[in-house]
Design a protein around this motif. Structure first.
Motif, PDB file in Angstrom:
ATOM      1  N   ASN A 108       0.885  -1.105  -0.231  1.00  0.00           N
ATOM      2  CA  ASN A 108      -0.062   0.213   0.095  1.00  0.00           C
ATOM      3  C   ASN A 108       0.893   1.377  -0.054  1.00  0.00           C
ATOM      4  O   ASN A 108       0.151   2.317  -0.187  1.00  0.00           O
ATOM      5  CB  ASN A 108      -0.957  -0.100   1.334  1.00  0.00           C
ATOM      6  CG  ASN A 108      -2.045  -1.059   0.972  1.00  0.00           C
ATOM      7  OD1 ASN A 108      -2.509  -1.126  -0.156  1.00  0.00           O
ATOM      8  ND2 ASN A 108      -2.504  -1.776   1.918  1.00  0.00           N
ATOM      9  N   GLU A 148      -6.670  -5.544  -5.851  1.00  0.00           N
ATOM     10  CA  GLU A 148      -7.937  -5.023  -6.238  1.00  0.00           C
ATOM     11  C   GLU A 148      -8.246  -3.971  -5.213  1.00  0.00           C
ATOM     12  O   GLU A 148      -8.550  -2.852  -5.440  1.00  0.00           O
ATOM     13  CB  GLU A 148      -9.043  -6.118  -6.110  1.00  0.00           C
ATOM     14  CG  GLU A 148      -9.157  -6.497  -7.501  1.00  0.00           C
ATOM     15  CD  GLU A 148     -10.066  -8.047  -7.499  1.00  0.00           C
ATOM     16  OE1 GLU A 148     -10.986  -7.890  -6.723  1.00  0.00           O
ATOM     17  OE2 GLU A 148      -9.885  -8.624  -8.227  1.00  0.00           O
ATOM     18  N   ARG A 149      -7.958  -4.266  -3.811  1.00  0.00           N
ATOM     19  CA  ARG A 149      -8.282  -3.184  -2.686  1.00  0.00           C
ATOM     20  C   ARG A 149      -7.528  -2.208  -2.827  1.00  0.00           C
ATOM     21  O   ARG A 149      -7.507  -0.974  -2.321  1.00  0.00           O
ATOM     22  CB  ARG A 149      -8.195  -4.279  -1.574  1.00  0.00           C
ATOM     23  CG  ARG A 149      -9.649  -4.940  -1.251  1.00  0.00           C
ATOM     24  CD  ARG A 149      -9.387  -5.529   0.120  1.00  0.00           C
ATOM     25  NE  ARG A 149     -10.330  -6.818   0.135  1.00  0.00           N
ATOM     26  CZ  ARG A 149      -9.783  -8.076   0.564  1.00  0.00           C
ATOM     27  NH1 ARG A 149      -8.551  -7.967   0.633  1.00  0.00           N
ATOM     28  NH2 ARG A 149     -10.203  -9.128   0.475  1.00  0.00           N
ATOM     29  N   SER A 150      -6.161  -2.515  -3.317  1.00  0.00           N
ATOM     30  CA  SER A 150      -5.186  -1.244  -3.137  1.00  0.00           C
ATOM     31  C   SER A 150      -5.260  -0.400  -4.115  1.00  0.00           C
ATOM     32  O   SER A 150      -5.898  -0.577  -5.237  1.00  0.00           O
ATOM     33  CB  SER A 150      -3.658  -2.169  -3.081  1.00  0.00           C
ATOM     34  OG  SER A 150      -2.670  -1.253  -3.416  1.00  0.00           O
ATOM     35  N   LYS A 151      -4.806   0.757  -3.932  1.00  0.00           N
ATOM     36  CA  LYS A 151      -4.885   1.791  -4.850  1.00  0.00           C
ATOM     37  C   LYS A 151      -3.499   1.970  -5.680  1.00  0.00           C
ATOM     38  O   LYS A 151      -3.524   2.663  -6.340  1.00  0.00           O
ATOM     39  CB  LYS A 151      -5.124   3.124  -4.362  1.00  0.00           C
ATOM     40  CG  LYS A 151      -6.319   3.451  -3.242  1.00  0.00           C
ATOM     41  CD  LYS A 151      -7.473   3.862  -4.141  1.00  0.00           C
ATOM     42  CE  LYS A 151      -8.575   3.943  -2.924  1.00  0.00           C
ATOM     43  NZ  LYS A 151      -9.174   2.954  -2.452  1.00  0.00           N
ATOM     44  N   VAL A 152      -2.622   0.968  -5.408  1.00  0.00           N
ATOM     45  CA  VAL A 152      -1.261   0.909  -6.237  1.00  0.00           C
ATOM     46  C   VAL A 152      -1.303   0.513  -7.535  1.00  0.00           C
ATOM     47  O   VAL A 152      -2.001  -0.225  -8.002  1.00  0.00           O
ATOM     48  CB  VAL A 152      -0.465  -0.021  -5.424  1.00  0.00           C
ATOM     49  CG1 VAL A 152       0.930   0.044  -6.179  1.00  0.00           C
ATOM     50  CG2 VAL A 152      -0.376   0.353  -4.045  1.00  0.00           C
ATOM     51  N   PRO A 153      -0.969   1.503  -8.637  1.00  0.00           N
ATOM     52  CA  PRO A 153      -0.775   1.130 -10.017  1.00  0.00           C
ATOM     53  C   PRO A 153       0.059  -0.126 -10.128  1.00  0.00           C
ATOM     54  O   PRO A 153       0.996  -0.348  -9.254  1.00  0.00           O
ATOM     55  CB  PRO A 153       0.208   2.507 -10.679  1.00  0.00           C
ATOM     56  CG  PRO A 153      -0.113   3.479  -9.397  1.00  0.00           C
ATOM     57  CD  PRO A 153      -0.003   2.805  -8.028  1.00  0.00           C
ATOM     58  N   THR A 154      -0.357  -0.766 -10.931  1.00  0.00           N
ATOM     59  CA  THR A 154       0.186  -2.137 -11.238  1.00  0.00           C
ATOM     60  C   THR A 154       0.555  -2.382 -12.727  1.00  0.00           C
ATOM     61  O   THR A 154       0.183  -1.775 -13.624  1.00  0.00           O
ATOM     62  CB  THR A 154      -0.541  -3.198 -11.125  1.00  0.00           C
ATOM     63  OG1 THR A 154      -1.882  -3.340 -11.885  1.00  0.00           O
ATOM     64  CG2 THR A 154      -1.016  -3.297  -9.385  1.00  0.00           C
TER      65      THR A 154
END
Length: 294
Positions: free
Chosen positions: A70, A91-97
Motif C-alpha cells: 500500500n 484490487e483493494r489497493s490503490k497502487v498502480p500495477t
C-alpha cells in the motif's frame, strides 16, 4: 502579493519534495524484483513480497506485506494465473500495477482441484506463467515497467530511460552468451523437479524430457514415477534437476538405483544478489544446466 509568493514557494517546495522521493516498487517474486531493479537502479528501492524459499503458488500475504504494497508507487506481478493470493489485495489497493500476463485466475491453478489424476498439465491455457524464465519476455516487461515509472516519476525519465537501455543491453549480451554455451548440450535429455522451466528450455531449445510434478507442494503420483523410471532405464536422461525450495526425497530414491547425475535449478533466484541481477539469474540457470549435462 507577498502571501501569494509565499504560498507559491510552499507549493513548489512540496512538489519538489515528492519529486525527489526515492521510487518504491514491490514485485511479487524475486526474479521480477531483479528485473525491476535493473530499471530503477539507484533511484529507489524494490522489494519482493514472497520471501526466498516460499512458493508463489501457495503464499498468503502478511500484514507487513500489505503495508509494503500500500505504500509502493508501483506493484509488478505476473497475474492471477501465478500469484492468485495477490489478486484481491491488488484490487483493494490503490497502487498502480504492471501485470505481465493477462489472466483469469483459472488456468494454472486448475490442477489443485484435480486430485483424481496425477497429471494435470497447466499448459492447457497456452501461456506458461513462469514468464521470468524467458529473457525476451523480460525485455518487454522491463520496457512496460519503465513506461509506468516514467509516468509516475516524469522528473526521473532521463535516468529511467538510461537504466533501461543498459539493462536491455545486458540481457541481449547475456542471451547471446548463453545461446553459445548451451548449444553444446542441447541434445542431452534431462528431467526437472517441477514444471517451471519451460520458457527457458524452449527459448534455448533444450531437451527437457519431463518433470516430476506440476505443483511443487504435491508429490508426484505412481504413474508419473513409473514413466520417469522407464525413461531412465531407456537412457534418455543424463541429469535430474532438483530445487532448493523442496525436499525431494522421492528423487533421491529413484536416483539411488540409476546412473543419472543430479543437478540443482532454482526457479526463484534465492541466492542471486542485486549486484548479480536478473542476468546473474539467467547465468546461474545456464551454468547449472551445462555442468550437469556436460
Amino acid at each position: 502579493m507577498k502571501n501569494i509568493t509565499l504560498l507559491f514557494l510552499t507549493l513548489f517546495a512540496a512538489s519538489t519534495a515528492t519529486a525527489d522521493q526515492p521510487i518504491q516498487v514491490v514485485a511479487s517474486v524475486k526474479p521480477l524484483q531483479l528485473v525491476v531493479e535493473g530499471v530503477v537502479g539507484e533511484l529507489g528501492e524494490v522489494d519482493s513480497l514472497i520471501p526466498a524459499g516460499s512458493s508463489p503458488h501457495h503464499y498468503s500475504l502478511k500484514p507487513s506485506d500489505l503495508r509494503k504494497l500500500n505504500t509502493a508507487d508501483l506493484a509488478v506481478w505476473v497475474g492471477p494465473d501465478m500469484e492468485q493470493f495477490l489478486s484481491k489485495a491488488l484490487e483493494r489497493s490503490k497502487v498502480p500495477t504492471v501485470q505481465l500476463l493477462e489472466g483469469s485466475g483459472e488456468g494454472h491453478h486448475d490442477h489443485h482441484e484435480h486430485h483424481d489424476h496425477d497429471e494435470h498439465d497447466h499448459h492447457n491455457h497456452a501461456v506458461d506463467p513462469h514468464v521470468w524464465m524467458d529473457p525476451v519476455k523480460m525485455l518487454k516487461a522491463a520496457a512496460e515497467i519503465k513506461k509506468a515509472l516514467v509516468k509516475l516519476h516524469p522528473e526521473q525519465a532521463e535516468q529511467l530511460n538510461s537504466n533501461y537501455q543498459q539493462f536491455a543491453a545486458d540481457i541481449l549480451a547475456t542471451d547471446r552468451a548463453i545461446q553459445a554455451q548451451l548449444a553444446t548440450v542441447r541434445e542431452k535429455g534431462f528431467i526437472v523437479f517441477h514444471d517451471a522451466f519451460a520458457p527457458f528450455v524452449e527459448h534455448y531449445d533444450m531437451n527437457q524430457r519431463g518433470y516430476f510434478t506440476v505443483d511443487p507442494a504435491r508429490a508426484p503420483g505412481a504413474k508419473k514415477l513409473q514413466a520417469i523410471q522407464t525413461m531412465l532405464k531407456e537412457d534418455q536422461v543424463g541429469c535430474i534437476f532438483t530445487e532448493p525450495q523442496f525436499e525431494a526425497k522421492v528423487i533421491q530414491r529413484i536416483v539411488a538405483k540409476q546412473p543419472v547425475k543430479l543437478g540443482k535449478l532454482d526457479p526463484l533466484a534465492i541466492d542471486i544478489t542485486s549486484e548479480q541481477g536478473y542476468t546473474g539469474f539467467l547465468k546461474q540457470l545456464a551454468n547449472n544446466m551445462e555442468t550437469c549435462l556436460r
